[in-house]
Write a protein that holds these residues in place. Structure first.
Motif, mmCIF file in Angstrom:
data_model
loop_
_atom_site.group_PDB
_atom_site.id
_atom_site.type_symbol
_atom_site.label_atom_id
_atom_site.label_comp_id
_atom_site.label_asym_id
_atom_site.label_seq_id
_atom_site.Cartn_x
_atom_site.Cartn_y
_atom_site.Cartn_z
ATOM 1 N N CYS A 188 12.618 44.220 -24.918
ATOM 2 C CA CYS A 188 13.584 43.917 -25.981
ATOM 3 C C CYS A 188 14.631 45.023 -26.010
ATOM 4 O O CYS A 188 14.557 45.999 -25.248
ATOM 5 C CB CYS A 188 12.883 43.796 -27.328
ATOM 6 N N THR A 192 15.287 46.149 -32.374
ATOM 7 C CA THR A 192 15.206 44.697 -32.554
ATOM 8 C C THR A 192 13.762 44.233 -32.725
ATOM 9 O O THR A 192 13.289 44.078 -33.844
ATOM 10 C CB THR A 192 15.879 43.956 -31.390
ATOM 11 N N LYS A 193 13.020 44.044 -31.616
ATOM 12 C CA LYS A 193 11.679 43.451 -31.679
ATOM 13 C C LYS A 193 10.646 44.334 -30.988
ATOM 14 O O LYS A 193 9.782 43.855 -30.258
ATOM 15 C CB LYS A 193 11.692 42.058 -31.049
ATOM 16 N N SER A 277 21.251 32.748 -22.223
ATOM 17 C CA SER A 277 21.499 32.801 -23.673
ATOM 18 C C SER A 277 22.727 31.966 -24.044
ATOM 19 O O SER A 277 22.930 30.872 -23.518
ATOM 20 C CB SER A 277 21.637 34.255 -24.129
ATOM 21 N N TRP A 280 27.562 33.147 -30.223
ATOM 22 C CA TRP A 280 27.903 32.762 -31.585
ATOM 23 C C TRP A 280 29.381 33.023 -31.792
ATOM 24 O O TRP A 280 29.928 33.999 -31.289
ATOM 25 C CB TRP A 280 27.124 33.591 -32.603
ATOM 26 N N ARG A 288 29.919 36.562 -30.135
ATOM 27 C CA ARG A 288 28.821 37.510 -30.003
ATOM 28 C C ARG A 288 27.740 36.902 -29.123
ATOM 29 O O ARG A 288 27.354 35.743 -29.314
ATOM 30 C CB ARG A 288 28.236 37.880 -31.375
ATOM 31 N N GLN A 290 24.259 36.006 -27.995
ATOM 32 C CA GLN A 290 23.088 35.763 -28.837
ATOM 33 C C GLN A 290 21.903 36.651 -28.477
ATOM 34 O O GLN A 290 21.125 37.033 -29.356
ATOM 35 C CB GLN A 290 22.686 34.288 -28.746
ATOM 36 N N GLU A 292 21.794 39.654 -27.915
ATOM 37 C CA GLU A 292 21.874 40.983 -28.524
ATOM 38 C C GLU A 292 20.942 41.105 -29.725
ATOM 39 O O GLU A 292 20.649 42.215 -30.175
ATOM 40 C CB GLU A 292 23.312 41.288 -28.961
ATOM 41 N N GLY A 293 20.453 39.983 -30.251
ATOM 42 C CA GLY A 293 19.482 40.043 -31.352
ATOM 43 C C GLY A 293 18.104 40.468 -30.907
ATOM 44 O O GLY A 293 17.222 40.645 -31.751
ATOM 45 N N GLY A 294 17.879 40.654 -29.612
ATOM 46 C CA GLY A 294 16.604 41.161 -29.120
ATOM 47 C C GLY A 294 15.931 40.296 -28.085
ATOM 48 O O GLY A 294 15.019 40.752 -27.395
ATOM 49 N N ASP A 295 16.341 39.018 -27.948
ATOM 50 C CA ASP A 295 15.680 38.097 -27.013
ATOM 51 C C ASP A 295 16.186 38.376 -25.592
ATOM 52 O O ASP A 295 17.021 37.655 -25.050
ATOM 53 C CB ASP A 295 15.952 36.647 -27.426
ATOM 54 N N THR A 304 17.812 31.554 -27.489
ATOM 55 C CA THR A 304 18.777 32.650 -27.367
ATOM 56 C C THR A 304 18.395 33.634 -26.263
ATOM 57 O O THR A 304 19.004 34.700 -26.156
ATOM 58 C CB THR A 304 18.872 33.399 -28.708
#
Length: 362
Positions: A188, A192-193, A277, A280, A288, A290, A292-295, A304
């Motif tokens: 990750c 994030t995760k 991915s 957005w 942005r 997607q 980048e949220g951790g996936d 994503t």
């Protein structure tokens, strides 16, 4: 002298009655005490009303209520004993004549602060719309553990990610963040995760995406769940991990060797593909990435995800398909080097042959 004689006769008669009652067996009833008659002089000196006895400090023990002349003249006459209270309440709209008007207290004036008080409370600063969150301190993970370090080309001046054009791969740094957890990801992004991944990397997902494009990988598309399940697709990506053991020797392993299948208890065999991915679009029109949220590199299916597995793998906690292969993973905080290499197998070569054949025929 007449009053004295009368008193003597009365006492003598009372004594005879008492003696007769004793002799006849009748119950004795004590006569009420007899006070001697007052002389005219004593009557003149006696006041009209009895004054209650005073306590030792001079205050009457049961002082009588003071009644003004106005109340005596206007009080209505009522039948019955004089000491009983009246049963008729006074009407609410007719206040008693003797009641004094209630004076409401005037509000206290609030003192004004001195002129120099405002100097103790400075005005708040104006909002700075250009303020940005401070950037986290970079990790000191050392150089990448590949043989051709001098030939790597940096992809980001601020992040530890490089392009290896000689081996057609993307190289970046990370470190071990978990060893004994159910997994949704193999790797990750920072902040994030980290609680459900083995490796955390301080890079940008979009930068790695661009590096994969530069070495020939093609994104296929992320997983779809509706109206039916369609697995992620794209170029297959080989993920290799390098680290130093306790003796300082460089070790190499496939990322799948650190992931254990919860059903077979064996190492993961499923490959990763370049799902790619998506983006957005913010209300401002800014796009942005997607992932980048951790996936980043996933083992559970996410729409994503940048890299995803090609089998149906739930992201529900009670149905996770993979967990960390603890005994194969180095200690926490160990720096690692990840190498992503697109795999061009026989299928890609076969797909190119018909086009070449057509050109030759023409």
């Amino acid at each position: 002298m007449k009053p004295v004689r009368f008193g003597n006769r009365f006492l003598w008669g009372a004594g005879l009655l008492l003696l007769s009652a004793v002799l006849l067996g009748c119950p004795v009833v004590e006569p009420p005490p007899v006070e001697p008659p007052h002389t005219p002089a004593e009557r003149e000196e006696e006041p009209d009303e009895a004054i209650p006895e005073a306590d030792p400090i001079g205050i009457p023990a049961d002082p009588l209520p003071a009644v003004g002349p106005a109340e005596e003249a206007t009080a209505p006459l009522k039948e019955g004993p004089a000491d009983l209270p009246s049963e008729e309440p006074a009407p609410d709209d007719e206040p008693a004549e003797s009641a004094e008007p209630v004076m409401e207290p005037e509000p206290m004036p609030v003192p004004e602060p001195p002129d120099d008080t405002a100097m103790d409370f400075p005005k708040p600063p104006e909002v700075d719309e250009t303020w940005e969150m401070p950037k986290p301190e970079p990790w000191e993970l050392g150089p990448p553990l590949v043989d051709n370090v001098d030939q790597l080309k940096p992809l980001d001046p601020e992040k530890p990610v490089w392009l290896d054009m000689e081996n057609k791969s993307v190289v970046f740094l990370g470190k071990i963040c978990q060893r004994e957890v159910p997994l949704e990801l193999f790797a990750c992004l920072r902040y994030t995760k980290e609680h459900e991944a083995i490796v955390v990397a301080d890079v940008r997902a979009l930068t790695v995406h661009a590096g994969l494009l530069a070495v020939g990988a093609e994104p296929g598309g992320p997983v779809q769940f509706h109206p039916e399940y369609i697995p992620a697709r794209g170029t297959e990506i080989e993920v290799t991990v390098l680290w130093k053991d306790a003796e300082g020797k460089v070790q190499t392993a496939r990322a799948q060797d650190w992931i254990q299948n919860t059903e077979t208890n064996e190492a993961m065999t499923e490959p990763w593909v370049f799902a790619g991915s998506g983006f957005w679009v913010e209300p401002t029109g800014e796009k942005r990435y997607q992932a980048e949220g951790g996936d980043f590199i996933c083992v559970s299916n996410f729409a994503t995800a940048m890299l995803d597995v090609t089998v149906e793998s739930s992201q529900a906690n009670q149905m996770l398909m993979y967990r960390a292969f603890t005994e194969r993973i180095p200690p926490l905080e160990t720096p690692v080097t990840l190498v992503l290499t697109p795999k061009h197998g026989p299928k890609d070569e076969e797909a190119e042959e018909p086009e070449e054949t057509k050109e030759n025929e023409q």
